[in-house]
Each structure stands twice: as structure tokens, then as C-alpha cells.
Design an enzyme around this catalytic site. Structure first.
Site, PDB file in Angstrom:
ATOM      1  CG  ASP A 184       0.285 -18.829  19.857  1.00 21.87           C
ATOM      2  OD1 ASP A 184       0.819 -19.825  19.399  1.00 21.87           O
ATOM      3  OD2 ASP A 184      -0.808 -18.262  19.829  1.00 21.87           O
TER       4      ASP A 184
ATOM      5  CG  ASP B 114      -3.797 -23.438  15.755  1.00 19.27           C
ATOM      6  OD1 ASP B 114      -3.613 -23.893  16.801  1.00 19.27           O
ATOM      7  OD2 ASP B 114      -3.710 -22.225  15.706  1.00 19.27           O
TER       8      ASP B 114
END
Length: 508
Positions: free
Chosen positions: A332, A272
Site C-alpha cells: 500500500d 484484495d
């Protein structure tokens, strides 16, 4: 003029003077006490599971009731904007699509008491000593192609801890989830990865070795347990100095961490971007991700490599070059209709780049987490299957309802996602109905019609639009598990609000 008139006029004059004086006093008091957030603030928050304390620096500028600035924390940085109402303020990430404020707080007596997402913090005026230590800059490597690892020939399927548990995930949760993956039928349906997201990390020792924190006392033993169930295990890190949750990332320790993952028996890495943005520019994404791709390849262990960079930098064009098996094409997801459909719409331009070994990822599944309707969850599952997206469940497998089970375990829908041809559907809009067509390896097609409206719709699928090599031989509704017939080259069905019609159509 009478005495009465003089008295009344005098009273009026005195009253006006008194009111003016009171108004002036109120204005002076207001000017004296009006809060102003302009400046640099140092905030301390919760203690992380590895014993470190979350820290944030807020660099703010107030203009009337408007508030702008930049916020840096362990694992993130973002430009912010928001509003001030008296002593209270709310801030949102400029480039984030969150409906909920990122930071809220109240300024009183020179300090701020507030919330960062759902965590409390206290902030005071910052000093030079509060600045984060500067890191030694590490140049990204020269570009080259990382060899394909031979994995993910169909989109990866499994479960990820973040959507439901976030930082509350621990060893016991993962073990019980692995058990449930088997007993629920998820494993037999193809869901084989049990992925631990952020907040497992401890601290690095003097040699740079990263330990796990108290929530995960023995990662190797946990991996062995997951493997004993016939499943595979995944883990999480960042190319930056910190993960999104503020835990140590892999910056400067890529080879060391990759070898550790291999020694533990890790089968999947989600990587990430997070705090890498504090070190590198977005045009350096490819070489930065390449470094971990090389490190994973050097271990000799087959580890699925998942790039989480929110769709930045046209990742679909270079993801395979760095050894990536899948890459995020979106921000997200959240358990909301607008978030889910917004993410899937961003898949459309990436369609030509999907295929065996390399997949576009609109983020994890929210099916069963409770904030969408069952029809919306069927649409969610259908769209992920049509776009050949990874299927990573994010609900509590241990307690899921029969309806949630029927959605996640629908083998006919899963077969569309896992079709070995690996083609990704693209949408064609027709008012409030949106049609997606996906070619399949056996020559048939999957066609989905999504009702974007909040009212019942009528969907007509025409055989002439499906690019079949011949007339329709058979058609099957994959949610009702029933065969349907095309009459005069078309089929019409009612679609509920935010629902979907999903067919598999074969030619003669």
C-alpha cells in the site's frame, strides 16, 4: 579507635545494609510485578458498519524487552515484532513497511488496553472458545486461460475512496464525489471510474446472498446515479473469507457475488488478497484469482478486473491469464515521499509485461492529500504517467485546490500515461538524478528526470540517450507548458528538490 570512629563506621555499615535491603526489596517487587505478554490474547474492538465486532487473536512471546508473535483478525494475519517498555508495548508487521506501529497497548491487571492502528481494543487471555471457526477448504481450480474482456486498453483512470475516506465512505460521499468528478473537469480529462473500496459489505443471508450495510442502502440505485453522470462505478472484495477491514469476502461465493455485481451494474472490481492468506498459500495466487476471473467472464458484463496481491507471486507474468486488467506490484502507498518513490522503484522489473489491457499498478495517487509538497506531487503524477500506471485519484475532488487541480488535470501529462503504445518506462540513475524514458506511439519519447536530493539539481537531457529515430525536432516541458530547445544535442534545466523535469521530445 575513638568512639567517634566507631560510631561513624557503624553508621556506614548500617547505611550500607539498609541500602542493600532496599535494593533487594525493589528487585523482589520488580520481579513480582513485571508484566509479561507471553501467551495467547483475545481482543475485541470496534463494531463494524454491518453490526459485527472486530476480533483479533494475539499469540505473543516476550523475551526481555523484545516481543514477537503472530496476530490474526477478521481479514488479516501477520507475523509481528516489537518492543516492551515496562507495561507498554509496540508491534509492527514483520513484512509491512509501516513506520507507525500496527498494535500498541498496555498490560495491567491481566488485561490489555490498546490501539489497533487508530481503533481501540481490549484484550484478555484467550480460551479455546475464542478461536475463529475453521472453514471448509475449497480446492483452487485447474489452471486455464480466462478470455480477455477487451477492457483497459489504456491504464484505467478514476477515483478510489480508500486513501482519504477509508471505512468512512458511504452512499452520500460517493454521490457527491461523482458530481464533483463532472463539475471539476476530471471526467472530461479521462477519470471515469468512481470506485468504492472496503467496508460497504453487510452480512450474508441463509442463501449466501451478501447484503450491503447501513452506509449503502441501495447499491443498484447508487450505480444508476453514477452512470447517469456518464461515469462508471467500481466495488471491492477479497478471495478470502474476509476483506482487509473484516467484512465478508467472496470465498466460496465467487459466482454468486459476480452475478450480483453485474446485476447492480458494477464496472470495476478490486480484488484484495487479505484473508485469503489464512486459507491458501502464496503459490496458489493464480488459480484463486482465476476463479473470480471466470465468474466475472460468465456474467457477460464488461467488468475491469483489478488484482490486489501486493506484487506477490510474479503476478505480472500470469495476471492476463486470469482475466486481470491490472495488478498491484507493491504494498500500500502512503502520502509520503519515501513510500511513493519506493513503490515506483518496484515497477522497474515489471516493465516488459505492461501493455494494452494489462497494467502494472504501483497503487493509487496521493496527489492533494496534503503530506507531500506540490513539487513532490508533480513528481508523483509524472512517474505514474511514465510507468503507464493506472491513475486513480485518492483526494477529495470536491474541495481540491487550484494547484491540485492543475496537477491531476494536466492533459499533456495524462497523454503520456494514456499513450496507446502502452510502453512502461524504466529508470536510469545518475547520482541523485534519475532519468526515465518512455517511447510513445507517434515515435516521440517522454523523458522524466527526478531529483531525489533535498537540494536543487541541474538536469541535462542528451538527445543521444533518447533512442530517437533522427535529430530532435521539438521538445516541450509538460509542467511549464512551454517549448524548449536542444542546443548541441542536449537540454539543461534546474530541477527543484524532489521535483521533476518532464519533457516530450520528437524527432525530425
Amino acid at each position: 579507635m575513638s568512639i567517634t570512629t566507631v560510631s561513624t563506621a557503624r553508621k556506614t555499615t548500617l547505611l550500607a545494609a539498609g541500602m542493600a535491603g532496599l535494593l533487594l526489596a525493589m528487585m523482589l517487587t520488580s520481579c513480582k510485578t513485571a508484566p509479561n505478554l507471553t501467551g495467547k490474547w483475545f481482543a475485541t474492538g470496534k463494531t463494524l458498519a454491518n453490526g459485527e465486532q472486530q476480533k483479533t487473536i494475539l499469540d505473543l512471546k516476550q523475551d526481555g524487552n523484545q516481543l514477537t508473535g503472530h496476530v490474526r483478525g477478521l481479514g488479516f494475519q501477520t507475523d509481528v515484532k516489537g518492543t516492551v517498555n515496562g507495561s507498554h508495548f509496540e508491534l509492527y508487521g514483520v513484512d509491512w513497511n509501516d513506520k507507525k506501529p500496527f498494535l500498541t497497548g498496555d498490560l495491567s491487571n491481566g488485561s490489555i488496553e490498546g490501539m489497533q492502528w487508530d481503533d481501540k481494543f481490549t484484550a484478555r487471555p484467550a480460551t479455546d472458545a475464542d478461536e475463529f471457526p475453521k472453514l471448509a477448504y475449497i480446492d483452487p481450480p485447474p489452471l486455464h486461460k480466462v478470455p480477455y474482456n477487451g477492457l483497459a486498453k489504456t491504464p484505467p483512470m478514476g477515483w478510489n475512496s480508500w486513501n482519504l475516506f477509508a471505512e468512512k465512505v458511504d452512499d452520500q460521499t460517493v454521490r457527491t464525489m461523482a458530481d464533483a468528478m463532472v463539475t471539476s473537469g476530471m471526467k472530461d480529462a479521462g477519470y471515469i471510474y468512481v470506485n468504492i473500496d472496503d467496508t460497504w459489505e453487510g452480512v450474508r443471508d441463509a442463501n449466501g446472498v451478501l447484503a450491503t450495510n447501513k452506509k449503502f442502502p441501495d447499491m443498484k440505485a447508487l450505480a444508476d446515479y453514477v452512470h447517469s453522470k456518464g461515469l462508471k462505478i467500481g466495488i471491492y472484495s477479497s478471495p478470502g473469507p474476509r476483506t482487509c477491514g473484516g467484512y465478508p469476502g467472496s470465498y466460496g461465493h465467487e459466482e454468486q457475488d459476480a452475478k450480483m455485481y453485474a446485476d447492480w451494474g458494477i464496472d470495476y472490481l478490486k480484488y484484495d488478497w487479505c484473508s485469503a492468506s489464512t486459507v491458501y498459500k502464496n503459490d496458489q495466487l493464480q488459480p484463486v484469482y482465476q476463479r473470480m476471473g471466470d465468474a466475472l467472464h460468465a456474467t457477460g458484463r464488461p467488468i475491469v478486473y483489478s488484482l490486489c496481491e501486493y506484487g506477490m507471486g510474479s503476478v505480472e507474468k500470469w495476471g492476463p491469464e486470469v482475466g486481470g486488467n491490472l495488478w498491484r506490484t507493491t504494498g500500500d502507498i502512503s502520502d509520503e515521499w519515501d513510500s511513493m518513490t519506493g513503490n515506483i522503484e518496484k515497477q522497474a522489473p515489471t516493465a516488459p509485461y505492461a501493455g494494452p489491457g494489462h497494467w502494472n499498478d504501483p497503487d493509487m495517487l496521493e496527489v492533494g492529500n496534503g503530506k507531500m509538497s506540490d513539487d513532490e506531487y508533480r513528481t508523483h503524477m509524472s512517474l505514474w504517467a511514465l510507468t503507464a500506471a493506472p491513475l486513480l485519484a485518492g483526494n477529495d475532488i470536491r474541495t481540491m485546490t487550484d494547484t491540485t487541480r492543475s496537477i491531476l488535470l494536466n492533459k499533456e501529462v495524462i497523454a503520456i500515461d494514456q499513450d496507446p503504445l502502452g510502453k512502461q518506462a524504466s529508470p536510469v540513475k545518475n547520482g541523485n538524478l534519475e532519468t526515465w524514458v518512455k517511447p510513445l506511439k507517434d515515435g516521440s519519447v517522454a523523458v522524466g528526470v527526478v531529483n531525489l536530493d533535498s537540494a536543487v539539481g541541474s538536469a541535462t537531457v542528451k538527445a543521444s540517450d533518447l533512442q530517437l529515430k533522427g535529430a530532435v525536432r521539438s521538445a516541450r516541458d509538460l509542467w511549464s507548458h512551454s517549448d524548449v530547445k536542444f542546443a548541441n544535442g542536449e537540454y539543461t534545466a534546474t530541477v527543484p528538490p524532489h521535483g521533476v523535469l518532464l519533457l516530450r521530445v520528437s524527432a525530425r
